[in-house]
Design an enzyme around this catalytic site. Structure first.
Site, PDB file in Angstrom:
ATOM      1  N   LYS A   1      -0.001 -30.397  54.519  1.00  0.00           N
ATOM      2  CA  LYS A   1       1.229 -30.568  53.752  1.00  0.00           C
ATOM      3  C   LYS A   1       1.264 -29.545  52.617  1.00  0.00           C
ATOM      4  CE  LYS A   1       3.581 -32.898  50.142  1.00  0.00           C
ATOM      5  NZ  LYS A   1       4.207 -31.593  49.825  1.00  0.00           N
TER       6      LYS A   1
ATOM      7  N   GLU B   1      -9.279 -29.756  43.431  1.00  0.00           N
ATOM      8  CA  GLU B   1      -9.323 -28.574  42.575  1.00  0.00           C
ATOM      9  C   GLU B   1      -8.066 -28.625  41.734  1.00  0.00           C
ATOM     10  OE1 GLU B   1      -8.758 -25.566  40.567  1.00  0.00           O
ATOM     11  OE2 GLU B   1      -7.829 -24.853  42.418  1.00  0.00           O
TER      12      GLU B   1
ATOM     13  N   CYS C   1      -4.578 -21.110  38.552  1.00  0.00           N
ATOM     14  CA  CYS C   1      -5.438 -22.094  37.886  1.00  0.00           C
ATOM     15  C   CYS C   1      -6.572 -21.413  37.135  1.00  0.00           C
ATOM     16  CB  CYS C   1      -5.984 -23.101  38.894  1.00  0.00           C
ATOM     17  SG  CYS C   1      -6.891 -22.366  40.256  1.00  0.00           S
TER      18      CYS C   1
ATOM     19  N   GLU D   1      -2.752 -27.104  29.934  1.00  0.00           N
ATOM     20  CA  GLU D   1      -2.449 -26.036  30.881  1.00  0.00           C
ATOM     21  C   GLU D   1      -0.952 -25.744  30.889  1.00  0.00           C
ATOM     22  OE1 GLU D   1      -3.990 -24.809  35.258  1.00  0.00           O
ATOM     23  OE2 GLU D   1      -3.069 -26.789  35.127  1.00  0.00           O
TER      24      GLU D   1
END
Length: 490
Positions: A182, A257, A291, A392
């Protein structure tokens, strides 16, 4: 919500059990070009639970014969897939640039990385999968082997729509699993082209199944589905925690992750020109949507002003524009939501007392008014408690923090919930060793940008950046297999 209509723009279907199938909902979502929101790149299926059930059933059935193939036979399929992707690299890269905004050279580089990953794992099919262990019984043989988990669900993000899916799919397949994949809906057209390569290479039906749809339906469905034995997820830490909770509740293996708030430390003996180049590339390439992107720039006071001046000079030269245009260095944010998130953090930085040195605004001139463009942004007078130093952003925002000592720099670098990647620029071996030993991150790099990741090396983070397991390289076998211990008595 859009219903399927006749259009010149292609509609991409789900790929289940070797066939391209319209979703049971008969609904699609439009994938929008972030450089021009009036351009639809393609339509993708907005699938329902019935479609996911069908994909899991196909994967479960195919896994029986797939796991019986030798590792080298499975590897041959990966070699063939790599060749197909290589033939279609220009098409895939152009689609990626149109769909999520990164520049065409970056898109080609990412696709080429996917090809290399496929070939790397094709070779893994010929490596050992166990060890002989001495038994206390002199007349017995004892050894270990590795067995596949079964059906794995892979949930991937929009920022690397080719490389991240491939670095999950390739090890999953080589170790004998079958896959339900997905992708993020915002990058599902590119992901569909990757799935097409697996079909074109002749992968047996049901080994890879591709289902698009919302996270709340298909993503949550993968988390909850009793037929899925393992889940590998890349995305936000908030969603990652939901994956972990759901997997634990039903006893499925999971791999996460998630986010990063990655620092670069500039020591007073650093090569400043090298450090500037790496900080800009690490923080602003791909519009900061990595990331591993550099976010916090921690600079010793002796070189602070000189480094800042050099960096600002380079940042002011950055050409922002459409990723397909050759002169463009930085493209748009990948979506309007992402643009608004970045702008909201810039506002927070100003409100919390940081000094805006450069950028900070949406770009709506020079033909960019229909895209999600933002200026590369640099703050100073940032302290470690500010939102722009803790959370972030996933955008082209650099936060300068001045320190007096390397000890202070390391303390600030570690003062976040994340621990994905970090870098330092120094010539001093003592600084290097302190950084290696004390930096709480899964990837530490010396005199190199924080965003560099090599496919043959383990990748993952510490603290809230990861579930603890590692992706890529030979480390991938740890997640995608289980150890079986065998005792044979003569």
């Amino acid at each position: 919500m859009n219903t399927i209509i006749e259009t010149k723009v292609k509609t991409y279907k789900n790929y289940i059990n070797g066939e391209w199938i319209v979703a049971s909902t008969n609904q699609v979502d439009a994938s929008i070009n972030p450089a021009n929101k009036e351009e639809i790149v393609g339509y993708v299926q907005k699938s329902g639970k019935e479609d996911l059930d069908q994909a899991v059933a196909a994967a479960k059935e195919a896994q029986v014969s797939w796991r019986k193939l030798s590792g080298s036979a499975r590897g041959e399929y990966l070699y063939k897939i790599a060749n197909v992707v290589e033939r279609r690299i220009d098409e895939i890269a152009e689609s990626m640039t149109k769909e999520m905004g990164k520049t065409l050279p970056e898109s080609k580089g990412e696709t080429a990385r996917g090809i290399a990953i496929l070939r790397y794992y094709a070779g893994e099919g010929m490596r050992k999968i166990g060890d002989v262990i001495p038994s206390s019984d002199s007349e017995a043989l004892m050894f270990t082997s590795r067995v596949p988990l079964g059906v794995v669900g892979l949930i991937t993000p929009w920022n690397f729509p080719a490389a991240i899916p491939i670095w999950k799919i390739a090890p999953a397949l080589i170790y004998g699993n079958t896959v339900v994949f997905k992708p993020a809906q915002d990058a599902a057209v590119t992901a569909a082209k990757i799935a097409e390569c697996f079909e074109e290479a002749g992968l047996p039906a049901g080994v890879l199944n591709f289902v698009t749809g919302s996270g709340s339906v298909i993503g949550q469905g993968i988390i909850d589905h009793p037929g899925i034995n393992g889940i590998s997820f890349t995305g936000s830490d908030q969603v990652g925690k939901l994956v972990a909770q759901g997997a634990v509740a039903r006893g499925a293996k999971y791999q996460l992750e998630m986010g990063g708030k990655n620092p670069v430390i500039i020591a007073n003996d650093a090569d400043l020109d090298q450090a500037v180049e790496a900080t800009i590339n690490g923080g602003l390439r791909s519009t900061g949507q990595k990331c591993t992107a550099t976010s916090r720039v921690i600079v010793q006071s002796e070189v602070y002003e000189e480094f800042k001046a050099k960096l600002l000079e380079k940042v002011k030269e950055i050409k922002v524009g459409h990723g397909l245009q050759g002169e463009t260095w930085m493209g748009p944010c990948a979506s309007e939501n992402q643009l608004q998130t970045v702008l909201s953090y810039i506002e927070k930085g100003i409100a919390e007392g940081a000094t805006l040195l450069h950028g900070g605004k949406r770009i709506e001139a020079n033909g960019l008014e229909h895209g999600f463009f933002v200026e590369p942004t640099v703050f100073e007078n940032v302290n470690s408690k500010m939102s722009i130093a803790q959370e972030e952003i996933f955008g082209p925002v650099l936060a300068f923090i001045k320190v007096d000592t390397i000890e202070q720099a390391l303390e600030i670098a570690n003062d976040v919930q994340y621990g994905l990647s970090a870098s330092i620029f120094t010539k001093d071996i003592g600084n290097m060793l302190s950084f290696i030993n004390e930096m709480d991150a899964g990837l530490v790099r010396i005199n190199a940008e924080s965003a560099g990741v090599e496919l043959q090396a383990p990748f993952g983070g510490m603290k809230q950046s990861s579930s603890g397991s590692r992706e890529q390289g030979q480390a991938a076998i740890e997640f995608f297999t289980a150890i079986k211990t065998v005792f044979v008595k003569a």
